[in-house]
Design a protein around this motif. Structure first.
Motif, PDB file in Angstrom:
ATOM      1  N   PRO A 153      15.617 -14.133  16.366  1.00 31.17           N
ATOM      2  CA  PRO A 153      16.836 -14.043  15.539  1.00 31.17           C
ATOM      3  C   PRO A 153      17.045 -12.626  15.019  1.00 31.17           C
ATOM      4  CG  PRO A 153      15.070 -15.191  14.369  1.00 31.17           C
ATOM      5  CD  PRO A 153      14.615 -15.031  15.782  1.00 31.17           C
ATOM      6  N   LYS A 154      18.295 -12.187  15.060  1.00 29.82           N
ATOM      7  CA  LYS A 154      18.626 -10.833  14.623  1.00 29.82           C
ATOM      8  C   LYS A 154      18.525 -10.718  13.105  1.00 29.82           C
ATOM      9  CE  LYS A 154      22.206  -7.298  15.064  1.00 29.82           C
ATOM     10  NZ  LYS A 154      23.577  -7.001  15.539  1.00 29.82           N
ATOM     11  N   ILE A 155      17.876  -9.661  12.652  1.00 24.52           N
ATOM     12  CA  ILE A 155      17.720  -9.436  11.213  1.00 24.52           C
ATOM     13  C   ILE A 155      18.980  -8.772  10.666  1.00 24.52           C
ATOM     14  CG2 ILE A 155      16.385  -8.239   9.446  1.00 24.52           C
ATOM     15  CD1 ILE A 155      13.959  -8.419  11.258  1.00 24.52           C
ATOM     16  N   GLU A 156      19.543  -9.364   9.616  1.00 27.86           N
ATOM     17  CA  GLU A 156      20.698  -8.758   8.956  1.00 27.86           C
ATOM     18  C   GLU A 156      20.188  -7.735   7.940  1.00 27.86           C
ATOM     19  OE1 GLU A 156      23.565 -11.364   7.349  1.00 27.86           O
ATOM     20  OE2 GLU A 156      23.789 -12.546   9.184  1.00 27.86           O
ATOM     21  N   LEU A 157      20.433  -6.470   8.242  1.00 29.45           N
ATOM     22  CA  LEU A 157      19.931  -5.390   7.398  1.00 29.45           C
ATOM     23  C   LEU A 157      20.881  -5.131   6.231  1.00 29.45           C
ATOM     24  CD1 LEU A 157      18.879  -2.908  10.214  1.00 29.45           C
ATOM     25  CD2 LEU A 157      17.407  -4.485   8.962  1.00 29.45           C
ATOM     26  N   PRO A 158      20.348  -4.885   5.044  1.00 28.39           N
ATOM     27  CA  PRO A 158      21.214  -4.553   3.901  1.00 28.39           C
ATOM     28  C   PRO A 158      21.851  -3.182   4.089  1.00 28.39           C
ATOM     29  CG  PRO A 158      18.895  -4.332   3.309  1.00 28.39           C
ATOM     30  CD  PRO A 158      18.919  -4.936   4.678  1.00 28.39           C
ATOM     31  N   ALA A 159      23.110  -3.056   3.668  1.00 28.95           N
ATOM     32  CA  ALA A 159      23.818  -1.778   3.812  1.00 28.95           C
ATOM     33  C   ALA A 159      23.476  -0.809   2.690  1.00 28.95           C
ATOM     34  CB  ALA A 159      25.324  -2.032   3.849  1.00 28.95           C
ATOM     35  N   ASP A 160      23.091  -1.334   1.534  1.00 25.44           N
ATOM     36  CA  ASP A 160      22.808  -0.475   0.381  1.00 25.44           C
ATOM     37  C   ASP A 160      21.341  -0.050   0.365  1.00 25.44           C
ATOM     38  OD1 ASP A 160      25.440  -0.789  -0.474  1.00 25.44           O
ATOM     39  OD2 ASP A 160      24.944  -2.637  -1.545  1.00 25.44           O
ATOM     40  N   LYS A 161      21.028   0.856  -0.552  1.00 23.20           N
ATOM     41  CA  LYS A 161      19.647   1.314  -0.740  1.00 23.20           C
ATOM     42  C   LYS A 161      18.819   0.177  -1.324  1.00 23.20           C
ATOM     43  CE  LYS A 161      18.739   5.695  -1.616  1.00 23.20           C
ATOM     44  NZ  LYS A 161      18.542   6.998  -2.283  1.00 23.20           N
ATOM     45  N   VAL A 162      17.610  -0.035  -0.785  1.00 25.01           N
ATOM     46  CA  VAL A 162      16.732  -1.120  -1.229  1.00 25.01           C
ATOM     47  C   VAL A 162      15.318  -0.584  -1.445  1.00 25.01           C
ATOM     48  CG1 VAL A 162      18.030  -3.012  -0.175  1.00 25.01           C
ATOM     49  CG2 VAL A 162      16.370  -1.750   1.194  1.00 25.01           C
ATOM     50  N   HIS A 163      14.449  -1.452  -1.967  1.00 28.39           N
ATOM     51  CA  HIS A 163      13.063  -1.075  -2.249  1.00 28.39           C
ATOM     52  C   HIS A 163      12.161  -1.555  -1.104  1.00 28.39           C
ATOM     53  CE1 HIS A 163       9.887   0.369  -4.828  1.00 28.39           C
ATOM     54  NE2 HIS A 163       9.224  -0.765  -4.689  1.00 28.39           N
ATOM     55  N   PHE A 164      11.205  -0.692  -0.693  1.00 21.73           N
ATOM     56  CA  PHE A 164      10.321  -0.994   0.435  1.00 21.73           C
ATOM     57  C   PHE A 164       8.855  -0.911   0.011  1.00 21.73           C
ATOM     58  CE2 PHE A 164      14.144   0.662   2.399  1.00 21.73           C
ATOM     59  CZ  PHE A 164      14.311  -0.116   3.535  1.00 21.73           C
ATOM     60  N   THR A 165       8.024  -1.670   0.702  1.00 27.74           N
ATOM     61  CA  THR A 165       6.576  -1.436   0.720  1.00 27.74           C
ATOM     62  C   THR A 165       6.182  -1.272   2.183  1.00 27.74           C
ATOM     63  OG1 THR A 165       6.064  -3.817   0.828  1.00 27.74           O
ATOM     64  CG2 THR A 165       6.141  -2.799  -1.357  1.00 27.74           C
ATOM     65  N   ALA A 166       5.211  -0.403   2.455  1.00 31.97           N
ATOM     66  CA  ALA A 166       4.806  -0.138   3.840  1.00 31.97           C
ATOM     67  C   ALA A 166       3.462   0.577   3.841  1.00 31.97           C
ATOM     68  CB  ALA A 166       5.859   0.711   4.555  1.00 31.97           C
ATOM     69  N   ALA A 167       2.897   0.693   5.031  1.00 34.00           N
ATOM     70  CA  ALA A 167       1.663   1.449   5.226  1.00 34.00           C
ATOM     71  C   ALA A 167       1.889   2.467   6.333  1.00 34.00           C
ATOM     72  CB  ALA A 167       0.512   0.517   5.600  1.00 34.00           C
ATOM     73  N   PHE A 215       3.212  14.659  -0.133  1.00 37.01           N
ATOM     74  CA  PHE A 215       2.267  13.586  -0.436  1.00 37.01           C
ATOM     75  C   PHE A 215       1.026  13.620   0.468  1.00 37.01           C
ATOM     76  CE2 PHE A 215       6.220  12.144  -2.238  1.00 37.01           C
ATOM     77  CZ  PHE A 215       5.839  11.499  -3.406  1.00 37.01           C
ATOM     78  N   GLU A 216       1.017  14.544   1.464  1.00 39.73           N
ATOM     79  CA  GLU A 216      -0.128  14.691   2.370  1.00 39.73           C
ATOM     80  C   GLU A 216      -0.574  13.317   2.906  1.00 39.73           C
ATOM     81  OE1 GLU A 216      -3.112  16.808   0.183  1.00 39.73           O
ATOM     82  OE2 GLU A 216      -2.000  18.701   0.213  1.00 39.73           O
ATOM     83  N   PRO A 257      14.223   8.393   2.179  1.00 40.65           N
ATOM     84  CA  PRO A 257      13.326   7.726   1.220  1.00 40.65           C
ATOM     85  C   PRO A 257      13.225   8.531  -0.080  1.00 40.65           C
ATOM     86  CG  PRO A 257      12.064   8.754   3.001  1.00 40.65           C
ATOM     87  CD  PRO A 257      13.505   8.867   3.373  1.00 40.65           C
ATOM     88  N   SER A 258      13.230   7.826  -1.209  1.00 38.10           N
ATOM     89  CA  SER A 258      13.126   8.475  -2.522  1.00 38.10           C
ATOM     90  C   SER A 258      12.288   7.599  -3.441  1.00 38.10           C
ATOM     91  CB  SER A 258      14.533   8.687  -3.105  1.00 38.10           C
ATOM     92  OG  SER A 258      15.193   7.451  -3.278  1.00 38.10           O
ATOM     93  N   LYS A 259      12.000   8.136  -4.635  1.00 42.98           N
ATOM     94  CA  LYS A 259      11.140   7.428  -5.604  1.00 42.98           C
ATOM     95  C   LYS A 259       9.862   6.933  -4.923  1.00 42.98           C
ATOM     96  CE  LYS A 259      15.099   5.931  -8.379  1.00 42.98           C
ATOM     97  NZ  LYS A 259      15.839   4.792  -8.951  1.00 42.98           N
ATOM     98  N   ILE A 260       9.225   7.857  -4.211  1.00 39.48           N
ATOM     99  CA  ILE A 260       8.053   7.514  -3.398  1.00 39.48           C
ATOM    100  C   ILE A 260       6.812   7.411  -4.277  1.00 39.48           C
ATOM    101  CG2 ILE A 260       6.615   8.240  -1.445  1.00 39.48           C
ATOM    102  CD1 ILE A 260       9.161   9.889  -0.548  1.00 39.48           C
ATOM    103  N   ASN A 261       6.031   6.369  -4.055  1.00 39.97           N
ATOM    104  CA  ASN A 261       4.782   6.168  -4.783  1.00 39.97           C
ATOM    105  C   ASN A 261       3.680   5.856  -3.784  1.00 39.97           C
ATOM    106  OD1 ASN A 261       2.831   5.645  -6.728  1.00 39.97           O
ATOM    107  ND2 ASN A 261       3.511   3.547  -7.070  1.00 39.97           N
ATOM    108  N   LYS A 262       2.676   6.746  -3.727  1.00 37.87           N
ATOM    109  CA  LYS A 262       1.535   6.523  -2.827  1.00 37.87           C
ATOM    110  C   LYS A 262       0.422   5.884  -3.608  1.00 37.87           C
ATOM    111  CE  LYS A 262      -1.306   9.795  -1.268  1.00 37.87           C
ATOM    112  NZ  LYS A 262      -1.872  10.931  -0.512  1.00 37.87           N
ATOM    113  N   LYS A 263      -0.074   4.728  -3.131  1.00 37.27           N
ATOM    114  CA  LYS A 263      -1.139   4.013  -3.837  1.00 37.27           C
ATOM    115  C   LYS A 263      -2.509   4.506  -3.392  1.00 37.27           C
ATOM    116  CE  LYS A 263       1.627  -0.151  -4.409  1.00 37.27           C
ATOM    117  NZ  LYS A 263       1.701  -1.614  -4.168  1.00 37.27           N
TER     118      LYS A 263
END
Length: 263
Positions: A153-167, A215-216, A257-263
């Protein structure tokens, strides 16, 4: 007086396509240079040439509009010395910086018209079909229809800026046809859009901008950030080292990407 008269005449014959409303501006010099590199424009310049067949004018970049289903395409907003604004495609402004611009366009246009006329002539000629001799054709065995594979199924992507988590998965190289060089990008894994109903994207990629380089980053780093996502497949680098190649398709791109936080 002659210069002012010339500018006034050029202003009157220039066709302006002003932006429809609000448009994106550049956050700082680093963001400005990053976008110039993305569009294939020289990063050392502040002013650019806007050219027509019989004149040229200096312009500056005021910002850009985004369009497409997920805002993955840009139209530049440029300002003339008289204050008028107009929109232009990045590739077209890049072509205008060439000394051969205009002459090239006329030659290509004439060749195109000639080829189109030749094609019309060929298409209007009548061709007499040749009847093939009657031969008994052997009956071909009927083929069993192949089972249809179900598409994900095709993912409907949001058009506005959203919050992400990733590695961070790895770094890779993508060939940029505008500057004919490889650009370094960051490949992210376990990418999730954080909202009431989270969306799992899996893999995604983004430019390894100066902001991210601060952020190296290293493979395995966990990140949180805001940004926009677009359905844009990551390309491959030209003659890239093995460590900078990823065989798995990466179908989504993270923009700004903005408001970046590296854990």
């Amino acid at each position: 007086m002659a210069i002012l008269r010339s500018q006034l005449e050029q202003s009157e014959i220039t066709i302006y396509i002003p932006p429809k409303g609000d448009y994106d501006t550049f956050r700082d010099d680093d963001h400005f240079k990053e976008k110039l590199k993305e569009w294939g424009l020289p990063t050392a310049k502040k002013e650019f040439w806007y050219k027509e067949l019989n004149y040229q004018r200096l312009v500056t970049l005021k910002g850009y509009e985004t369009y497409g289903n997920a805002g993955e395409f840009n139209t530049l907003v440029i300002e003339f010395q008289d204050g008028n604004l107009t929109c232009i495609h990045p590739a077209f402004l890049k072509e205008m910086q060439k000394g051969s611009f205009g002459k090239e366009s006329l030659i290509n246009l004439e060749e195109k018209d000639t080829l189109e006329e030749e094609a019309k002539t060929i298409n209007t000629e009548t061709v007499t079909p040749v009847e093939a001799p009657n031969k008994e054709k052997a009956a071909k065995p009927s083929k069993e229809p192949k089972p249809k594979t179900k598409k994900a199924p095709k993912i409907e992507l949001p058009a506005d800026k959203v919050h992400f988590t990733a590695a961070v998965k790895q770094f890779a190289l993508v060939y940029n046809p505008f500057n004919e060089e490889n650009d370094e990008v960051v490949v992210l894994e376990n990418v999730q859009i954080v909202q009431e109903n989270p969306i799992e994207l899996g893999l995604a990629w983004c430019s390894h901008s100066k902001t991210l380089k601060k952020f190296e980053l290293a493979p395995g780093d966990l990140l949180e950030f805001d940004g926009k996502v677009a359905a844009k497949k990551m390309g491959k680098g030209k003659d890239a080292p093995e460590d900078f190649i990823i065989d798995t398709p990466v179908l989504y791109k993270i923009n700004n990407p903005s408001k970046i936080n590296k854990k």
